[in-house]
Motif scaffolding. Structure first.
Motif, PDB file in Angstrom:
ATOM      1  N   VAL A  35      12.505 -29.956 -27.284  1.00  0.00           N
ATOM      2  CA  VAL A  35      13.632 -29.834 -28.219  1.00  0.00           C
ATOM      3  C   VAL A  35      14.895 -30.396 -27.578  1.00  0.00           C
ATOM      4  N   ARG A  36      15.127 -30.066 -26.309  1.00  0.00           N
ATOM      5  CA  ARG A  36      16.315 -30.579 -25.607  1.00  0.00           C
ATOM      6  C   ARG A  36      16.280 -32.098 -25.532  1.00  0.00           C
ATOM      7  N   ALA A  37      15.107 -32.658 -25.220  1.00  0.00           N
ATOM      8  CA  ALA A  37      14.989 -34.116 -25.106  1.00  0.00           C
ATOM      9  C   ALA A  37      15.245 -34.792 -26.452  1.00  0.00           C
ATOM     10  N   ARG A  38      14.665 -34.248 -27.531  1.00  0.00           N
ATOM     11  CA  ARG A  38      14.893 -34.831 -28.858  1.00  0.00           C
ATOM     12  C   ARG A  38      16.368 -34.761 -29.241  1.00  0.00           C
ATOM     13  N   MET A  39      17.004 -33.625 -28.953  1.00  0.00           N
ATOM     14  CA  MET A  39      18.411 -33.464 -29.295  1.00  0.00           C
ATOM     15  C   MET A  39      19.272 -34.469 -28.525  1.00  0.00           C
ATOM     16  N   LEU A  40      18.983 -34.668 -27.248  1.00  0.00           N
ATOM     17  CA  LEU A  40      19.747 -35.611 -26.440  1.00  0.00           C
ATOM     18  C   LEU A  40      19.585 -37.028 -26.970  1.00  0.00           C
ATOM     19  N   ILE A  41      18.370 -37.401 -27.346  1.00  0.00           N
ATOM     20  CA  ILE A  41      18.134 -38.754 -27.870  1.00  0.00           C
ATOM     21  C   ILE A  41      18.824 -38.946 -29.216  1.00  0.00           C
ATOM     22  N   GLU A  42      18.770 -37.928 -30.084  1.00  0.00           N
ATOM     23  CA  GLU A  42      19.461 -38.037 -31.366  1.00  0.00           C
ATOM     24  C   GLU A  42      20.965 -38.184 -31.168  1.00  0.00           C
ATOM     25  N   MET A  43      21.528 -37.417 -30.225  1.00  0.00           N
ATOM     26  CA  MET A  43      22.962 -37.536 -29.959  1.00  0.00           C
ATOM     27  C   MET A  43      23.300 -38.923 -29.432  1.00  0.00           C
ATOM     28  N   LEU A  44      22.451 -39.452 -28.574  1.00  0.00           N
ATOM     29  CA  LEU A  44      22.699 -40.773 -28.008  1.00  0.00           C
ATOM     30  C   LEU A  44      22.567 -41.854 -29.080  1.00  0.00           C
TER      31      LEU A  44
END
Length: 72
Positions: A35-44
């Motif tokens: 979840v953290r990785a997906r959120m970081l990629i979406e923010m980027l």
């Protein structure tokens, strides 16, 4: 009179329950990391070129990602 099979069954059951608890905690941690990785990629993906994002975890680990811009 103590039943030795009951003692063995109890010890095995307690061991299996502890192992299951460890597995559940491990799976929850893995799910949280995804979840953290997906959120970081979406923010980027939604940020401007040249943006730098850093994800700092409670254990002190950090991941820094940079969105590159086009070179002209």
């Amino acid at each position: 009179m103590d039943n030795p099979w009951l003692t063995v069954a109890t010890v095995v059951t307690v061991g299996v329950l502890r192992l299951m608890g460890d597995v559940v905690r491990w799976l929850a941690a893995r799910s949280g990391e995804r979840v953290r990785a997906r959120m970081l990629i979406e923010m980027l993906d939604r940020s401007e070129p040249g943006t730098v994002l850093t994800d700092r975890r409670a254990d002190g680990a950090a991941v820094t990602v940079h969105r590159g811009g086009g070179h002209e």
